[in-house]
Design an enzyme around this catalytic site. Structure first.
Site, PDB file in Angstrom:
ATOM      1  N   ARG A  58       0.850  -1.193   0.000  1.00 20.32           N
ATOM      2  CA  ARG A  58       0.000   0.000   0.000  1.00 20.32           C
ATOM      3  C   ARG A  58       0.883   1.239   0.000  1.00 20.32           C
ATOM      4  NH1 ARG A  58       1.695   1.710   4.036  1.00 20.32           N
ATOM      5  NH2 ARG A  58       0.571   3.662   3.728  1.00 20.32           N
ATOM      6  N   ALA A  60       0.810   5.042  -2.335  1.00 20.63           N
ATOM      7  CA  ALA A  60       0.791   5.290  -3.779  1.00 20.63           C
ATOM      8  C   ALA A  60       2.097   4.912  -4.484  1.00 20.63           C
ATOM      9  CB  ALA A  60       0.422   6.755  -4.046  1.00 20.63           C
ATOM     10  N   ARG A 101      -7.381  -0.788  -7.257  1.00 18.41           N
ATOM     11  CA  ARG A 101      -7.615   0.378  -6.388  1.00 18.41           C
ATOM     12  C   ARG A 101      -7.769   1.620  -7.267  1.00 18.41           C
ATOM     13  NH1 ARG A 101      -4.885   1.251  -0.814  1.00 18.41           N
ATOM     14  NH2 ARG A 101      -7.006   1.984  -0.474  1.00 18.41           N
ATOM     15  N   ASP A 249      -2.454  10.557  -2.539  1.00 18.68           N
ATOM     16  CA  ASP A 249      -2.705   9.548  -3.562  1.00 18.68           C
ATOM     17  C   ASP A 249      -3.077  10.150  -4.909  1.00 18.68           C
ATOM     18  OD1 ASP A 249      -2.893   6.595  -2.265  1.00 18.68           O
ATOM     19  OD2 ASP A 249      -3.421   8.117  -0.797  1.00 18.68           O
ATOM     20  N   ASN A 259      -6.234  11.897   0.062  1.00 16.35           N
ATOM     21  CA  ASN A 259      -5.344  11.126   0.930  1.00 16.35           C
ATOM     22  C   ASN A 259      -6.218  10.323   1.887  1.00 16.35           C
ATOM     23  OD1 ASN A 259      -2.606  10.438   1.737  1.00 16.35           O
ATOM     24  ND2 ASN A 259      -3.020  11.560   3.626  1.00 16.35           N
ATOM     25  N   LYS A 260      -5.582   9.562   2.743  1.00 17.41           N
ATOM     26  CA  LYS A 260      -6.304   8.693   3.667  1.00 17.41           C
ATOM     27  C   LYS A 260      -7.394   9.449   4.414  1.00 17.41           C
ATOM     28  CE  LYS A 260      -5.737   5.183   3.869  1.00 17.41           C
ATOM     29  NZ  LYS A 260      -6.473   4.147   3.087  1.00 17.41           N
TER      30      LYS A 260
END
EC number: 5.3.1.23
Length: 362
Positions: A58, A60, A101, A249, A259-260
């Site tokens: 995981r 990017a 993804r 990302d 992003n997260k």
């Protein structure tokens, strides 16, 4: 899938390794961290797809590297000397991997980059194209290392020795080939005696900050303190944080970033307490074809990650509705700067991001 358990320092292992002679990719299974450092080998298209989707690999940049290695190994297995037959099979494998993804642009970026090698060399023998794919995949990894170090150098100009730095999720070495993106200034600073005090958000629901960031920073000897996600405002208000560094990302043309999940909350709180908020983004994550953050496809993940994944017993009632987005979008007006390997982009991002990319293309 081959497995082998190891017990050395996590920093001693490469996140993604190509084992060409064995037709395999070796990765650290990040779903087992921090309790177990387990190396697994991926050989089939399904194994590679599952490893990306299930977050065994995981981040990017690391996803991009794994995708490059993966499509090379799958291309290597295509048994034909006919370019058209080869290319059709290549495209099918590429589209399959690309579906794992949707939000991280590095996945499609790496696969498209590998496809361009096929197209540019279509008049050459298939065996030669396969070797060129091999070289390109290795270059994607080497480039990742150079890019991350450069991001670290630029990021280091934004802080001073002894500063408190907050980060969210894991944009560290485990998300890249080396250094990380958001952690690159931290690691370079540690080498140069900056003695940063790092606060790592735990990052629910998958706990990448707790399981991965605090794990690798602690292993590297960095002064790191793990905090709950809802404590970020408190440590900023207390004056313990002088800068926020996060990964990314995807960057839209207007400077919005994906992003997260929870990153936008940190950015909003940072603005309230006048703490600069920096996004560390390789230029490979900049997507000028995406106008704003509203156009970014946000992945929704299984409810079980929230209700039961990390618990001995289920922690929510059966049948309760769960909304589990993997990412959120941070609006560009909350971002103090986007740190790339070619410099720091600032408002207006519609102009500065183009300038950054023109430096890369030159």
């Amino acid at each position: 899938m081959e497995k082998g358990k190891n017990s050395k320092n996590i920093m001693d292992y490469a996140t993604v390794t190509l084992l060409d002679a064995e037709n395999a990719i070796e990765i650290i299974d990040q779903t087992k961290l921090p309790g177990t450092i387990e190396l697994i080998r991926l050989k089939s298209a399904q194994e590679i797809w599952n490893a990306i989707y299930l977050l065994k690999v995981r981040g990017a940049p690391a996803i991009g590297v794994a995708a490059g290695f993966g499509i090379y190994l799958l291309a290597k297995e295509i048994e034909t000397e006919d370019y058209e037959v080869f290319y059709e099979a290549f495209q099918k494998q590429k589209e399959y991997l690309n579906s794992s993804r949707p939000t991280a642009v590095n996945l499609s970026w790496a696969l498209n980059r590998m496809e361009k090698v096929c197209i540019a060399n279509k008049n050459k023998p298939v065996a030669e194209i396969k070797e060129l794919l091999h070289k390109e995949a290795l270059e994607i990894q080497e480039e990742d290392i150079r890019v991350c170090k450069s991001i670290g150098e630029h990021g280091l100009t934004l802080v001073k020795p002894g500063d408190g730095i907050l980060t969210h999720c894991n944009a560290g070495q485990l998300a890249t080939s080396k250094y990380g993106t958001a952690t690159a200034p931290i690691y370079l600073g540690e080498e140069r005696g900056y003695h940063f005090h790092v606060f790592a958000d735990e990052t629910r629901p998958l706990l990448q900050g707790a399981r991965l960031t605090s794990f690798e920073l602690h292993a590297a000897g960095v002064d790191v303190t793990l905090i709950c996600d809802n404590m970020s405002g408190t440590v900023m208000k207390q004056g313990l944080v002088q800068a926020v560094f996060v990964g990314c990302d995807r960057v839209a043309a207007n400077g919005d970033t994906a992003n997260k999940i929870g990153t936008s909350v940190v950015a909003t709180v940072a603005k309230r307490y006048h703490v600069p908020f920096y996004v560390c983004a390789p230029t490979s994550t900049i997507d000028l074809n995406t106008a704003t953050g509203d156009d970014i496809c946000i992945e929704e993940r299984p409810a079980e990650e929230v209700t039961e994944m990390w618990y001995q017993e289920r922690m929510a009632p059966e049948g309760v509705k769960v909304y589990n987005l993997a990412f959120d979008v941070t609006d560009h007006d909350l971002i103090s700067g986007i740190v790339t390997e070619y410099g720091i982009a600032r408002e207006p991002y519609t102009e500065s991001l183009k300038e950054i990319l023109s430096k890369r293309n030159a």
